[in-house]
Write a protein that holds these residues in place. Structure first.
Motif, PDB file in Angstrom:
ATOM      1  N   LEU A   6      30.207 -18.656  -2.160  1.00 41.42           N
ATOM      2  CA  LEU A   6      29.723 -17.569  -3.559  1.00 41.42           C
ATOM      3  C   LEU A   6      28.235 -17.456  -3.672  1.00 41.42           C
ATOM      4  O   LEU A   6      28.026 -16.231  -4.078  1.00 41.42           O
ATOM      5  CB  LEU A   6      30.102 -18.424  -4.813  1.00 41.42           C
ATOM      6  CG  LEU A   6      29.684 -17.399  -6.570  1.00 41.42           C
ATOM      7  CD1 LEU A   6      31.019 -16.335  -6.697  1.00 41.42           C
ATOM      8  CD2 LEU A   6      29.969 -18.550  -7.357  1.00 41.42           C
TER       9      LEU A   6
ATOM     10  N   ARG B 169      26.388 -16.702  -1.394  1.00 34.57           N
ATOM     11  CA  ARG B 169      26.213 -16.128  -0.548  1.00 34.57           C
ATOM     12  C   ARG B 169      26.936 -14.629  -0.916  1.00 34.57           C
ATOM     13  O   ARG B 169      26.091 -13.607  -0.489  1.00 34.57           O
ATOM     14  CB  ARG B 169      26.795 -16.162   0.916  1.00 34.57           C
ATOM     15  CG  ARG B 169      26.114 -17.441   1.529  1.00 34.57           C
ATOM     16  CD  ARG B 169      27.045 -17.218   3.152  1.00 34.57           C
ATOM     17  NE  ARG B 169      27.893 -17.711   3.072  1.00 34.57           N
ATOM     18  CZ  ARG B 169      28.181 -18.945   3.296  1.00 34.57           C
ATOM     19  NH1 ARG B 169      27.052 -19.619   3.835  1.00 34.57           N
ATOM     20  NH2 ARG B 169      29.659 -19.395   3.797  1.00 34.57           N
ATOM     21  N   SER B 170      28.077 -14.643  -1.607  1.00 30.29           N
ATOM     22  CA  SER B 170      28.711 -12.863  -1.857  1.00 30.29           C
ATOM     23  C   SER B 170      28.176 -12.837  -2.886  1.00 30.29           C
ATOM     24  O   SER B 170      28.323 -11.547  -3.420  1.00 30.29           O
ATOM     25  CB  SER B 170      30.394 -13.403  -2.397  1.00 30.29           C
ATOM     26  OG  SER B 170      30.042 -14.358  -3.480  1.00 30.29           O
ATOM     27  N   LEU B 171      27.514 -13.902  -4.003  1.00 32.65           N
ATOM     28  CA  LEU B 171      26.532 -12.793  -4.777  1.00 32.65           C
ATOM     29  C   LEU B 171      25.460 -13.521  -5.327  1.00 32.65           C
ATOM     30  O   LEU B 171      25.233 -14.130  -6.124  1.00 32.65           O
ATOM     31  CB  LEU B 171      27.508 -12.726  -6.521  1.00 32.65           C
ATOM     32  CG  LEU B 171      28.918 -12.740  -6.638  1.00 32.65           C
ATOM     33  CD1 LEU B 171      29.744 -13.426  -7.509  1.00 32.65           C
ATOM     34  CD2 LEU B 171      28.685 -11.105  -6.771  1.00 32.65           C
TER      35      LEU B 171
ATOM     36  N   ALA C 224      21.103 -13.894  -5.662  1.00 30.87           N
ATOM     37  CA  ALA C 224      20.169 -12.944  -6.568  1.00 30.87           C
ATOM     38  C   ALA C 224      18.834 -12.362  -5.774  1.00 30.87           C
ATOM     39  O   ALA C 224      18.451 -12.354  -4.850  1.00 30.87           O
ATOM     40  CB  ALA C 224      19.831 -14.035  -7.021  1.00 30.87           C
TER      41      ALA C 224
ATOM     42  N   GLU D  40      37.614 -16.947 -10.248  1.00 21.68           N
ATOM     43  CA  GLU D  40      37.761 -15.533 -10.790  1.00 21.68           C
ATOM     44  C   GLU D  40      36.923 -16.009 -11.964  1.00 21.68           C
ATOM     45  O   GLU D  40      36.078 -15.142 -12.228  1.00 21.68           O
ATOM     46  CB  GLU D  40      39.004 -15.302 -11.162  1.00 21.68           C
ATOM     47  CG  GLU D  40      39.666 -14.884 -10.266  1.00 21.68           C
ATOM     48  CD  GLU D  40      41.292 -13.602 -10.722  1.00 21.68           C
ATOM     49  OE1 GLU D  40      41.133 -13.193 -11.185  1.00 21.68           O
ATOM     50  OE2 GLU D  40      42.655 -14.240 -10.365  1.00 21.68           O
TER      51      GLU D  40
ATOM     52  N   HIS E 270      33.037 -16.327 -10.351  1.00 17.92           N
ATOM     53  CA  HIS E 270      32.657 -15.170 -10.314  1.00 17.92           C
ATOM     54  C   HIS E 270      32.172 -14.069 -11.086  1.00 17.92           C
ATOM     55  O   HIS E 270      31.245 -13.809 -11.104  1.00 17.92           O
ATOM     56  CB  HIS E 270      33.735 -14.766  -9.133  1.00 17.92           C
ATOM     57  CG  HIS E 270      33.609 -14.712  -7.858  1.00 17.92           C
ATOM     58  ND1 HIS E 270      34.827 -16.267  -7.352  1.00 17.92           N
ATOM     59  CD2 HIS E 270      33.986 -14.347  -6.947  1.00 17.92           C
ATOM     60  CE1 HIS E 270      34.858 -16.086  -6.053  1.00 17.92           C
ATOM     61  NE2 HIS E 270      33.780 -15.123  -5.669  1.00 17.92           N
TER      62      HIS E 270
ATOM     63  N   ARG F 185      29.176 -15.276 -12.623  1.00 20.79           N
ATOM     64  CA  ARG F 185      28.219 -15.351 -11.582  1.00 20.79           C
ATOM     65  C   ARG F 185      27.280 -14.041 -11.926  1.00 20.79           C
ATOM     66  O   ARG F 185      25.859 -13.383 -12.031  1.00 20.79           O
ATOM     67  CB  ARG F 185      27.990 -15.197 -10.152  1.00 20.79           C
ATOM     68  CG  ARG F 185      26.475 -15.529  -9.496  1.00 20.79           C
ATOM     69  CD  ARG F 185      26.340 -16.300  -8.584  1.00 20.79           C
ATOM     70  NE  ARG F 185      25.819 -16.239  -7.685  1.00 20.79           N
ATOM     71  CZ  ARG F 185      24.599 -17.332  -7.901  1.00 20.79           C
ATOM     72  NH1 ARG F 185      24.704 -18.230  -8.358  1.00 20.79           N
ATOM     73  NH2 ARG F 185      23.202 -16.513  -6.824  1.00 20.79           N
ATOM     74  N   ARG F 186      28.671 -12.980 -11.554  1.00 20.66           N
ATOM     75  CA  ARG F 186      28.056 -12.023 -12.079  1.00 20.66           C
ATOM     76  C   ARG F 186      27.301 -10.975 -12.781  1.00 20.66           C
ATOM     77  O   ARG F 186      26.071 -10.787 -13.311  1.00 20.66           O
ATOM     78  CB  ARG F 186      29.428 -10.728 -12.212  1.00 20.66           C
ATOM     79  CG  ARG F 186      29.907 -10.710 -10.115  1.00 20.66           C
ATOM     80  CD  ARG F 186      30.863  -9.259 -10.099  1.00 20.66           C
ATOM     81  NE  ARG F 186      32.015  -9.843 -11.065  1.00 20.66           N
ATOM     82  CZ  ARG F 186      32.881 -10.729 -10.512  1.00 20.66           C
ATOM     83  NH1 ARG F 186      33.135 -10.499  -9.221  1.00 20.66           N
ATOM     84  NH2 ARG F 186      33.667 -10.506 -11.331  1.00 20.66           N
TER      85      ARG F 186
ATOM     86  N   LEU G 185      23.654 -12.584 -12.687  1.00 22.38           N
ATOM     87  CA  LEU G 185      23.162 -12.110 -12.861  1.00 22.38           C
ATOM     88  C   LEU G 185      22.168 -10.443 -12.942  1.00 22.38           C
ATOM     89  O   LEU G 185      20.944 -10.276 -12.540  1.00 22.38           O
ATOM     90  CB  LEU G 185      23.565 -11.300 -10.801  1.00 22.38           C
ATOM     91  CG  LEU G 185      23.772 -12.927 -10.081  1.00 22.38           C
ATOM     92  CD1 LEU G 185      24.997 -11.973  -8.708  1.00 22.38           C
ATOM     93  CD2 LEU G 185      22.363 -13.157  -9.347  1.00 22.38           C
TER      94      LEU G 185
ATOM     95  N   GLU H  29      18.776  -9.083 -14.141  1.00 19.23           N
ATOM     96  CA  GLU H  29      17.647  -8.086 -13.456  1.00 19.23           C
ATOM     97  C   GLU H  29      17.052  -7.388 -15.043  1.00 19.23           C
ATOM     98  O   GLU H  29      16.321  -6.617 -14.828  1.00 19.23           O
ATOM     99  CB  GLU H  29      18.948  -6.962 -13.146  1.00 19.23           C
ATOM    100  CG  GLU H  29      19.801  -7.396 -11.728  1.00 19.23           C
ATOM    101  CD  GLU H  29      18.178  -7.743 -10.836  1.00 19.23           C
ATOM    102  OE1 GLU H  29      17.631  -6.973 -10.655  1.00 19.23           O
ATOM    103  OE2 GLU H  29      18.572  -8.401 -10.073  1.00 19.23           O
TER     104      GLU H  29
ATOM    105  N   TYR I  45      27.007 -23.420  -8.347  1.00 22.23           N
ATOM    106  CA  TYR I  45      26.986 -22.389  -8.485  1.00 22.23           C
ATOM    107  C   TYR I  45      26.388 -21.514  -9.665  1.00 22.23           C
ATOM    108  O   TYR I  45      26.139 -20.501  -9.347  1.00 22.23           O
ATOM    109  CB  TYR I  45      28.383 -21.948  -9.293  1.00 22.23           C
ATOM    110  CG  TYR I  45      29.776 -22.501  -8.456  1.00 22.23           C
ATOM    111  CD1 TYR I  45      30.505 -21.567  -7.074  1.00 22.23           C
ATOM    112  CD2 TYR I  45      30.203 -23.848  -8.023  1.00 22.23           C
ATOM    113  CE1 TYR I  45      31.087 -22.425  -6.562  1.00 22.23           C
ATOM    114  CE2 TYR I  45      31.463 -24.396  -7.110  1.00 22.23           C
ATOM    115  CZ  TYR I  45      32.242 -23.388  -6.472  1.00 22.23           C
ATOM    116  OH  TYR I  45      33.020 -23.792  -6.156  1.00 22.23           O
TER     117      TYR I  45
END
Length: 368
Positions: free
Chosen positions: A37, A39-41, A43, A136, A139, A142-143, A146, A150, A167
């Protein structure tokens, strides 16, 4: 008495080497490992800088090195990422305006402990329909973190499931251990391995012993069974977390933010040689879960600081765009935008007003 010899491979050999079949009471569904996870999302530089700066600032405030006060504020739980990011953008602007006096950290909670049953939060049931798509939900959570990071906004979460921090914890600047889990050895061990400051809430009965014991325990090194980022079972050797502290949230049918309760908590901390840093949760038992009373609690706490209290280093507020809370309807299109589906929250306009007022009252206590 028969003793067991230590086998060369370090494990006790089972009497029956074949693994037991999965329990018939549960089904198992594989999900991405923490490493996959992350790696796919990943920071980005701005998010990492925000987390790093937020962690350092929180620790300095709690230790008194930074004379400001910590404010953890935000929704009881995030159920609608769009509304949550709307709130985060507003809070980031407010944080800049009051930052000379108050260090603002946003509550970004995705897991909710339940007294019996109910919606367990966005990670557990992101679509609020009992489909419980945890993979899901992780995910989505985490999105969200992030995107909020930001904005340059430090974030706060609650460590409820002991695997979830693998995670998400790299994006948090402060974490809580709730009243129902403060007595849990697993959560104390987990807190001992976290890089951010951790607040332990007093028990739901209002007593302090469990939280005080937890602070002492989490400050020490531990070796325990956990999971590595590759998703495999691992032995975790923690170094101990020196940045744990007490959170007063009321309980047992009464609040504990009054000056006498604060003084008793300070005595208890001193007796156990725990640094005198206290956070007052203005919600939960301290406001009888009435969001309209949270401003009164905050005002009282600010008054105690103005009267000379040095132990109160932080406060927490449950706040969202709209006031109160709402039940989860069968037709999710009927949900009110920006209104909590768990505990009732103070609305945004009131939040901005009371935090600006707290800043104005406390600013004269700080160096020019």
């Amino acid at each position: 008495m028969t003793t067991l010899a230590r086998p060369e491979h370090g494990l006790l050999a089972p009497e029956h080497p074949d693994p037991a079949p999965p329990s018939s009471q549960a089904d198992y569904h594989a999900m991405a490992s923490p490493a996959e996870l992350l790696r796919s999302l990943p920071a980005g530089p701005r998010a990492r800088a925000s987390v790093h700066a937020g962690r350092a600032a929180v620790k300095r405030v709690l230790s008194g090195e930074d004379p400001r006060w910590l404010v953890v504020v935000g929704p009881c739980s995030i159920h609608d990422p769009r509304a949550g990011l709307d709130y985060a953008a507003r809070l980031a602007e407010l944080a800049a305006d009051v930052g000379d006096t108050l260090l603002i950290v946003m509550r970004a909670y995705f897991e909710k402990p339940r007294t019996s049953v109910g919606w367990k939060g966005l990670i557990n049931d992101p679509y609020m329909d009992d489909s419980c798509c945890l993979d899901e939900g992780m995910h989505i959570a985490r999105r969200f973190l992030l995107a909020a990071a930001e904005l340059g906004l430090p974030l706060a979460g609650e460590a409820l499931d002991p695997l979830s921090p693998l995670y998400l914890a790299d994006l948090y600047s402060w974490m809580a251990i709730g009243a129902r889990t403060t007595e849990s050895q697993i959560h104390r061990e987990l807190a001992s391995a976290l890089d951010c400051a951790v607040g332990f809430k007093n028990g739901t009965d209002g007593t302090l012993d469990a939280a005080l014991n937890a602070v002492v325990s989490a400050s020490a090194p531990h070796a325990y069974l956990g999971m590595g980022r590759d998703g495999r079972v691992a032995v975790v050797n923690s170094r101990g977390n020196p940045h744990c502290h007490l959170v007063l949230r009321g309980g047992g049918g009464r609040p504990n933010y009054d000056s006498v309760s604060i003084a008793l908590a300070e005595q208890a901390l001193k007796k156990r040689d725990i640094p005198p840093a206290i956070m007052v949760d203005c919600a939960h038992g301290n406001s009888w879960k009435n969001h309209q009373w949270q401003p009164r609690v905050l005002s009282d706490v600010v008054g105690q600081i103005l009267a000379g209290n040095h132990g109160i280093r932080a406060v927490m507020l449950e706040s969202f765009i709209e006031p109160g809370n709402q039940p989860i309807p069968a037709d999710l299109s009927q949900l009110r935008y920006g209104c909590s589906v768990t505990d009732p929250c103070v609305d945004w306009d009131t939040t901005s007003l009371i935090l600006r007022n707290a800043r104005n009252r406390l600013r004269p206590l700080l160096p020019a």
